[in-house]
Design an enzyme around this catalytic site. Structure first.
Site, PDB file in Angstrom:
ATOM      1  N   ASP A  64      -7.101 -11.272   6.402  1.00 42.34           N
ATOM      2  CA  ASP A  64      -5.669 -11.340   6.705  1.00 42.34           C
ATOM      3  C   ASP A  64      -5.206 -10.299   7.720  1.00 42.34           C
ATOM      4  OD1 ASP A  64      -6.119  -9.153   5.117  1.00 42.34           O
ATOM      5  OD2 ASP A  64      -4.450  -9.476   3.756  1.00 42.34           O
ATOM      6  N   HIS A  65      -5.980  -9.231   7.887  1.00 44.67           N
ATOM      7  CA  HIS A  65      -5.499  -8.151   8.749  1.00 44.67           C
ATOM      8  C   HIS A  65      -5.719  -8.466  10.219  1.00 44.67           C
ATOM      9  CE1 HIS A  65      -4.737  -5.825   5.230  1.00 44.67           C
ATOM     10  NE2 HIS A  65      -4.449  -4.742   5.915  1.00 44.67           N
ATOM     11  N   ASP A 119      -7.135  -1.569  -0.361  1.00 40.86           N
ATOM     12  CA  ASP A 119      -5.916  -1.593   0.431  1.00 40.86           C
ATOM     13  C   ASP A 119      -4.855  -0.866  -0.388  1.00 40.86           C
ATOM     14  OD1 ASP A 119      -4.698  -3.258   2.959  1.00 40.86           O
ATOM     15  OD2 ASP A 119      -3.217  -2.762   1.422  1.00 40.86           O
ATOM     16  N   ARG A 379       5.826   0.314   6.254  1.00 38.85           N
ATOM     17  CA  ARG A 379       5.452   1.549   6.963  1.00 38.85           C
ATOM     18  C   ARG A 379       6.040   1.556   8.362  1.00 38.85           C
ATOM     19  NH1 ARG A 379      -0.518   1.767   4.396  1.00 38.85           N
ATOM     20  NH2 ARG A 379       0.208   2.833   2.530  1.00 38.85           N
ATOM     21  N   SER A 533      -2.601   4.556   4.315  1.00 35.93           N
ATOM     22  CA  SER A 533      -3.559   3.499   3.997  1.00 35.93           C
ATOM     23  C   SER A 533      -4.779   4.010   3.243  1.00 35.93           C
ATOM     24  CB  SER A 533      -4.012   2.818   5.284  1.00 35.93           C
ATOM     25  OG  SER A 533      -5.184   3.443   5.767  1.00 35.93           O
ATOM     26  N   ARG A 535      -7.819   3.188   4.236  1.00 35.99           N
ATOM     27  CA  ARG A 535      -8.980   3.004   5.121  1.00 35.99           C
ATOM     28  C   ARG A 535      -9.938   4.182   5.005  1.00 35.99           C
ATOM     29  NH1 ARG A 535      -4.840   3.217  10.135  1.00 35.99           N
ATOM     30  NH2 ARG A 535      -3.951   1.692   8.723  1.00 35.99           N
TER      31      ARG A 535
HETATM   32  C1  MIC Z   1      -2.069  -0.592   6.008  1.00 33.15           C
HETATM   33  O1  MIC Z   1      -1.070  -1.173   5.619  1.00 33.15           O
HETATM   34  O2  MIC Z   1      -2.053   0.525   6.519  1.00 33.15           O
HETATM   35  C2  MIC Z   1      -3.404  -1.302   5.838  1.00 33.15           C
HETATM   36  C3  MIC Z   1      -3.868  -1.676   7.176  1.00 33.15           C
HETATM   37  O3  MIC Z   1      -3.224  -2.461   5.076  1.00 33.15           O
HETATM   38  C4  MIC Z   1      -4.369  -0.339   5.135  1.00 33.15           C
HETATM   39  C5  MIC Z   1      -5.744  -0.808   5.045  1.00 33.15           C
HETATM   40  C6  MIC Z   1      -6.517  -0.655   6.310  1.00 33.15           C
HETATM   41  O4  MIC Z   1      -6.363   0.311   7.042  1.00 33.15           O
HETATM   42  O5  MIC Z   1      -7.347  -1.533   6.558  1.00 33.15           O
HETATM   43  C7  MIC Z   1      -3.924   0.042   3.724  1.00 33.15           C
HETATM   44  O6  MIC Z   1      -2.774  -0.020   3.419  1.00 33.15           O
HETATM   45  O7  MIC Z   1      -4.772   0.487   2.932  1.00 33.15           O
HETATM   46 FE1  SF4 Z   2      -1.094  -5.979   5.747  1.00 34.00          FE
HETATM   47 FE2  SF4 Z   2      -1.086  -3.385   5.088  1.00 34.00          FE
HETATM   48 FE3  SF4 Z   2       0.958  -4.485   6.421  1.00 34.00          FE
HETATM   49 FE4  SF4 Z   2       0.577  -5.122   3.913  1.00 34.00          FE
HETATM   50  S1  SF4 Z   2       1.082  -3.112   4.704  1.00 34.00           S
HETATM   51  S2  SF4 Z   2       1.045  -6.540   5.571  1.00 34.00           S
HETATM   52  S3  SF4 Z   2      -1.638  -5.126   3.765  1.00 34.00           S
HETATM   53  S4  SF4 Z   2      -1.144  -4.240   7.162  1.00 34.00           S
END
Ligand code: MIC
Ligand code: SF4
Length: 638
Positions: A64-65, A119, A379, A533, A535
């Protein structure tokens, strides 16, 4: 914390430890989820564990990302994920099926179960009464292998809701109110447990908006009870049989309680560049807006999109504005395409994006230079949208859509529909056309690896002492987006040497070269280092560059765990003032032969000695000594 819902679920899953605040406990994990941007690493690590099949009740791999498939890298990752899923007994949700958290809520989350996901917004499933925790990919891999999950027993913070949201005020405003009060580290070490008479006025997706963005407080997770509303939701998804009632005892005792009267809330907005920088929409009303985005795992449910459609009916998006809408799941998209809401949005001039993370992770729809973007996301970190000097504001769907129509930030009260008027289908037509269930026996499935999938860097045991130059000194609240930018670099998530070229790029474009020249070094940071995140690349890539230790005033939970998992020593200044005494370029040394003894960091540039601590448990110390969790687990099983 007697009689709380969280304690009950933790107790039912407890494998080891005593449920007293700050004690280490281990719990059994029923479900796991991964997404593509963290999943390739998680499955490479799972493969390294040599287990024939996942040992959880349910494991789902979402794509999905990054669904853009601009060149071979990204679709190669998808093919790898698909083959790994079939081999090891994991359900695959293909690109286009929707955002992991929204789909998980609709299809798989269950009240009373435990879930870990790679995540940070995994707590979305708390909206249905699941105890859901965001962790690094390696911790998901270990849970899939049947290991229990270790965490520090959190405090239980009760959030008592009373009253009812007024027209134009949304669940998003509830979590923005929580953030206004707690900011981005007020939830660290806590579970936010919602209760009280106001709970029953909120639908499951609304509760999920609240638990989703609880991640921004730094909390371990957030959870709602499972009641008749939960039952209705599960019934609408054809899963009523999975309902169980779950609530705190009448006389439950919380470590702390905060009260929120829903009737008194007004539309709120998080200002750049932090989700905790919250004020009222009224205060900023009239601000010129350039783009509006509706979607993300926070606000892309059927009700969210129907709210947007109801507001857009018979109206037009302001000519100066681009409005993009991403449905959270294919089920949502199908439903709105059948009931006419999609046509309403199109007629009003909205752009419809794929059911995916999209603009939230900087995958398209970047704002113009210095642009003002109103987003229903969670975010708004600097640069996250792909445009460094853009200003991102976070609001409810109601505020976002009202602003898209007028062209300026608009208080939606009086503008938005009465949410009770939005009809929720009794039974959704669940679309499984992009879901692949694994074969019973996947042992002969061949795993397909593309050339972009690089092996993991080697992890060596901890030496007796660590020495290195301070390569960078950063401030408070550094996010993992600062450490390891996502957006256009997402195709590099399975290629650590390539991805590592971008460590700290936003703050110091020379960081990678400097680290390579000096053979690694040390990072110094302020409070809440590594927030945001999950990650693990924010640990893995610095590890690849030879980072030996990170010394800060305090850490965010998931990042701290990731540093330990990959053998980077996490140190905390005992005297926060010592942070001021260290400068970039100083050479630091620490003797780490005995991690249970008092530790001192020597500054070879000034001759000073700073007391430091690590806060690692006995098991963590063993992990650190082994050089990381993979070598540790391998040595244990050997
Ligand atoms: C985010 O919202 O920052 C992400 C991208 O979903 C990350 C995961 C990632 O960096 O792949 C998260 O929230 O953990
Ligand atoms: Fe995707 Fe992370 Fe954004 Fe949620 S916050 S939509 S999981 S990138």
């Amino acid at each position: 914390m007697k009689g709380t819902l969280s304690l009950r679920i933790l107790g039912e899953h407890l494998v080891k430890g005593e449920m007293k605040p700050s004690e280490d406990i281990s719990i059994k994990i029923d479900q796991t989820l991964t997404q593509d941007a963290t999943g390739t690493m998680a499955y490479l690590q799972f493969e390294a564990l040599g287990i024939p099949k996942v040992r959880t009740e349910l494991s789902v791999s979402y794509i999905d990302h990054n669904t853009l498939q601009q060149d071979f890298k990204n679709p190669d990752d998808h093919r790898y994920l698909q083959s790994v899923a079939a081999r090891y007994g994991i359900i695959l949700s293909k690109a286009g099926n929707g955002i992991c958290h929204q789909v998980h809520l609709e299809r798989f989350a269950r009240p009373g179960r435990t879930l870990v996901g790679s995540d940070s917004h995994t707590p979305t499933a708390g909206g249905i009464g699941e105890l859901a925790i965001g962790v690094g990919g390696l911790d998901v891999a270990l849970a899939m292998a049947g290991n229990s999950f270790r965490l520090k027993m959190p405090e239980i913070l009760g959030i008592r809701l009373s009253g009812k949201l007024q027209r134009g005020v949304a669940a998003k405003d509830v979590i923005l109110e929580v953030l206004r009060r707690m900011d981005v580290k007020g939830g660290v070490g806590k579970i936010l447990e919602y209760h009280g008479p106001g709970v029953e006025s909120l639908s499951v997706p609304e509760r999920a908006t609240i638990t989703n963005m609880g991640a921004e407080t730094g909390a371990t997770t957030s959870i709602f009870p499972s009641d008749e509303i939960t039952r209705d939701f599960l019934r609408s998804m054809g899963r009523e049989g999975q309902w169980v009632e779950l609530k705190a005892d009448e006389d439950a005792e919380y470590d702390e309680i905060i009260e929120i009267n829903l009737s008194e809330l007004e539309p709120l907005i998080a200002q750049p560049h932090s989700p905790g920088n919250v004020t009222t929409v009224k205060l900023l009303e009239g601000m010129k807006v350039h783009q509006v985005a509706v979607g993300s795992c926070t606000n892309s449910s059927f009700k969210d999109l129907m709210t947007a459609a109801a507001m857009l009916k018979g109206k037009s998006v302001h000519p100066d504005i681009y409005l993009a809408i991403s449905p959270g799941s294919r089920t949502v998209l199908e439903e709105i395409s059948r009931n006419g809401a999609l046509a309403t949005m199109l007629e009003a001039g909205a752009r419809i994006l794929e059911s995916a993370c999209g603009p939230c992770i900087g995958q398209g729809f970047a704002p113009p230079s210095k642009g003002i973007s109103i987003r229903t996301f969670n975010r708004n970190f600097e640069g996250r949208s792909g445009t460094k000097d853009a200003k991102l504001y976070l609001t409810s769907v109601e505020t976002a859509v009202a602003s898209a129509i007028t062209g300026k930030l608009t208080d939606p009260r009086g503008f938005s529909p009465d949410s009770a008027e939005i009809e929720i289908p009794e039974l959704f037509r669940v679309d499984d056309s992009l879901v692949i269930y694994p074969p019973k026996d996947g042992s002969s499935v061949e795993i397909i690896r593309g050339p972009n999938i690089a092996p993991l860097p080697p992890l060596m045991p901890l030496p007796d002492s660590l020495e290195g130059e301070v390569l960078i000194k950063v401030e408070d609240n550094i996010t993992t987006d600062h450490i390891m930018p996502a957006g256009r670099y997402l195709p590099l998530r399975s290629n650590i040497p390539e991805y590592a070229k971008h460590v700290f790029e936003q703050i110091d474009p020379d960081f990678h070269d400097k680290a390579m020249e000096r053979g690694g070094g040390i990072i110094v940071g302020g409070e809440n280092y590594g927030q945001g995140s999950s990650r693990e690349h924010a640990a893995l890539c610095p590890k690849y560059l030879g980072i030996k230790a990170v010394v800060v005033k305090s850490f965010a939970r998931i990042h701290l765990a990731n540093l330990i998992n990959f053998g980077i020593l996490p140190l905390i200044f005992v005297n926060p003032e010592d942070y001021e005494r260290v400068n970039a370029g100083d050479r630091l040394r620490i003797d780490v032969r005995d991690l249970n003894a008092a530790l001192y960091l020597e500054n070879l540039a000034t001759g000073e000695r700073y007391p430091v601590q690590h806060g690692m448990s006995r098991d963590d110390i063993e992990v650190m000594k082994a050089g990381g969790k993979l070598p540790y687990v391998r040595s244990k099983t050997a």
